[in-house]
Scaffold this motif. Structure first.
Motif, PDB file in Angstrom:
ATOM      1  N   MET A  17     -20.615 -27.969  47.140  1.00  0.00           N
ATOM      2  CA  MET A  17     -19.692 -27.646  46.057  1.00  0.00           C
ATOM      3  C   MET A  17     -18.533 -26.797  46.560  1.00  0.00           C
ATOM      4  O   MET A  17     -18.690 -26.049  47.513  1.00  0.00           O
ATOM      5  N   PRO A  18     -17.374 -26.901  45.909  1.00  0.00           N
ATOM      6  CA  PRO A  18     -16.254 -26.025  46.272  1.00  0.00           C
ATOM      7  C   PRO A  18     -16.524 -24.605  45.780  1.00  0.00           C
ATOM      8  O   PRO A  18     -17.369 -24.388  44.908  1.00  0.00           O
ATOM      9  N   GLN A  19     -15.820 -23.663  46.326  1.00  0.00           N
ATOM     10  CA  GLN A  19     -15.971 -22.268  45.930  1.00  0.00           C
ATOM     11  C   GLN A  19     -15.149 -22.003  44.665  1.00  0.00           C
ATOM     12  O   GLN A  19     -14.097 -21.377  44.710  1.00  0.00           O
ATOM     13  N   VAL A  20     -15.657 -22.481  43.540  1.00  0.00           N
ATOM     14  CA  VAL A  20     -15.011 -22.276  42.243  1.00  0.00           C
ATOM     15  C   VAL A  20     -15.959 -21.437  41.401  1.00  0.00           C
ATOM     16  O   VAL A  20     -17.009 -21.928  40.972  1.00  0.00           O
ATOM     17  N   PRO A  21     -15.631 -20.163  41.176  1.00  0.00           N
ATOM     18  CA  PRO A  21     -16.542 -19.262  40.451  1.00  0.00           C
ATOM     19  C   PRO A  21     -16.956 -19.774  39.071  1.00  0.00           C
ATOM     20  O   PRO A  21     -18.085 -19.549  38.641  1.00  0.00           O
ATOM     21  N   LEU A  22     -16.063 -20.486  38.385  1.00  0.00           N
ATOM     22  CA  LEU A  22     -16.396 -20.980  37.056  1.00  0.00           C
ATOM     23  C   LEU A  22     -17.575 -21.947  37.086  1.00  0.00           C
ATOM     24  O   LEU A  22     -18.421 -21.930  36.189  1.00  0.00           O
ATOM     25  N   LEU A  23     -17.678 -22.765  38.130  1.00  0.00           N
ATOM     26  CA  LEU A  23     -18.786 -23.726  38.219  1.00  0.00           C
ATOM     27  C   LEU A  23     -20.132 -23.017  38.308  1.00  0.00           C
ATOM     28  O   LEU A  23     -21.081 -23.398  37.630  1.00  0.00           O
ATOM     29  N   SER A  24     -20.214 -21.991  39.128  1.00  0.00           N
ATOM     30  CA  SER A  24     -21.488 -21.266  39.242  1.00  0.00           C
ATOM     31  C   SER A  24     -21.799 -20.501  37.963  1.00  0.00           C
ATOM     32  O   SER A  24     -22.961 -20.384  37.576  1.00  0.00           O
ATOM     33  N   SER A  25     -20.781 -19.993  37.274  1.00  0.00           N
ATOM     34  CA  SER A  25     -21.044 -19.288  36.021  1.00  0.00           C
ATOM     35  C   SER A  25     -21.509 -20.252  34.929  1.00  0.00           C
ATOM     36  O   SER A  25     -22.197 -19.848  33.998  1.00  0.00           O
ATOM     37  N   LEU A  26     -21.148 -21.529  35.052  1.00  0.00           N
ATOM     38  CA  LEU A  26     -21.623 -22.544  34.116  1.00  0.00           C
ATOM     39  C   LEU A  26     -23.009 -23.069  34.484  1.00  0.00           C
ATOM     40  O   LEU A  26     -23.597 -23.848  33.749  1.00  0.00           O
ATOM     41  N   GLY A  27     -23.503 -22.657  35.639  1.00  0.00           N
ATOM     42  CA  GLY A  27     -24.847 -23.051  36.038  1.00  0.00           C
ATOM     43  C   GLY A  27     -24.926 -24.144  37.080  1.00  0.00           C
ATOM     44  O   GLY A  27     -26.014 -24.544  37.462  1.00  0.00           O
ATOM     45  N   ASN A  63     -13.927 -34.316  42.508  1.00  0.00           N
ATOM     46  CA  ASN A  63     -13.774 -34.986  43.803  1.00  0.00           C
ATOM     47  C   ASN A  63     -14.238 -34.108  44.960  1.00  0.00           C
ATOM     48  O   ASN A  63     -14.476 -34.610  46.054  1.00  0.00           O
ATOM     49  N   GLN A  64     -14.371 -32.818  44.744  1.00  0.00           N
ATOM     50  CA  GLN A  64     -14.821 -31.894  45.795  1.00  0.00           C
ATOM     51  C   GLN A  64     -16.332 -31.644  45.760  1.00  0.00           C
ATOM     52  O   GLN A  64     -16.865 -31.013  46.657  1.00  0.00           O
ATOM     53  N   ILE A  65     -17.018 -32.118  44.723  1.00  0.00           N
ATOM     54  CA  ILE A  65     -18.467 -31.934  44.595  1.00  0.00           C
ATOM     55  C   ILE A  65     -19.146 -33.156  45.204  1.00  0.00           C
ATOM     56  O   ILE A  65     -19.022 -34.262  44.698  1.00  0.00           O
ATOM     57  N   LEU A  66     -19.879 -32.935  46.304  1.00  0.00           N
ATOM     58  CA  LEU A  66     -20.554 -34.039  46.984  1.00  0.00           C
ATOM     59  C   LEU A  66     -21.984 -34.153  46.484  1.00  0.00           C
ATOM     60  O   LEU A  66     -22.687 -33.148  46.346  1.00  0.00           O
ATOM     61  N   VAL A  67     -22.413 -35.390  46.216  1.00  0.00           N
ATOM     62  CA  VAL A  67     -23.742 -35.632  45.644  1.00  0.00           C
ATOM     63  C   VAL A  67     -24.475 -36.734  46.411  1.00  0.00           C
ATOM     64  O   VAL A  67     -23.880 -37.502  47.170  1.00  0.00           O
ATOM     65  N   LYS A  68     -25.786 -36.795  46.151  1.00  0.00           N
ATOM     66  CA  LYS A  68     -26.644 -37.835  46.703  1.00  0.00           C
ATOM     67  C   LYS A  68     -27.472 -38.373  45.555  1.00  0.00           C
ATOM     68  O   LYS A  68     -28.019 -37.595  44.761  1.00  0.00           O
ATOM     69  N   GLU A  69     -27.574 -39.702  45.432  1.00  0.00           N
ATOM     70  CA  GLU A  69     -28.324 -40.316  44.339  1.00  0.00           C
ATOM     71  C   GLU A  69     -29.821 -40.068  44.488  1.00  0.00           C
ATOM     72  O   GLU A  69     -30.373 -40.114  45.582  1.00  0.00           O
ATOM     73  N   VAL A  70     -30.475 -39.826  43.360  1.00  0.00           N
ATOM     74  CA  VAL A  70     -31.913 -39.670  43.304  1.00  0.00           C
ATOM     75  C   VAL A  70     -32.487 -40.960  42.747  1.00  0.00           C
ATOM     76  O   VAL A  70     -32.063 -41.427  41.696  1.00  0.00           O
ATOM     77  N   LEU A  71     -33.414 -41.554  43.464  1.00  0.00           N
ATOM     78  CA  LEU A  71     -33.994 -42.824  43.013  1.00  0.00           C
ATOM     79  C   LEU A  71     -35.234 -42.611  42.193  1.00  0.00           C
ATOM     80  O   LEU A  71     -35.925 -41.707  42.228  1.00  0.00           O
TER      81      LEU A  71
END
Length: 71
Positions: A17-27, A63-71
């Motif tokens: 994840m990018p270093q965006v404080p709002l994202l971590s405060s949202l959980g 676009n800055q949040i990298l994810v991996k699919e869970v099967l």
């Protein structure tokens, strides 16, 4: 792949994840399981659900949040 590019209906796990404080405060945190509920047209935000909550994330941040699919 970024969460904005994620096409699956399955859940995905946040890997980076990018270093965006709002994202971590949202959980939102790395290692968290989330699900893309909707994507707005014309480059609008996406709506992501995590547990019982849903949040909207702007395209440039998604676009800055990298994810991996869970099967």
């Amino acid at each position: 792949m970024s969460i904005y590019q994620f096409k699956g209906k399955n859940s995905c796990i946040i890997e980076k994840m990018p270093q965006v404080p709002l994202l971590s405060s949202l959980g939102l945190r790395e290692g968290m399981k989330v699900r893309v509920m909707s994507k707005q047209p014309l480059g609008g935000p996406i709506v992501v659900s995590m547990g019982n909550r849903s949040i909207a994330i702007a395209k440039d941040v998604a676009n800055q949040i990298l994810v991996k699919e869970v099967l």
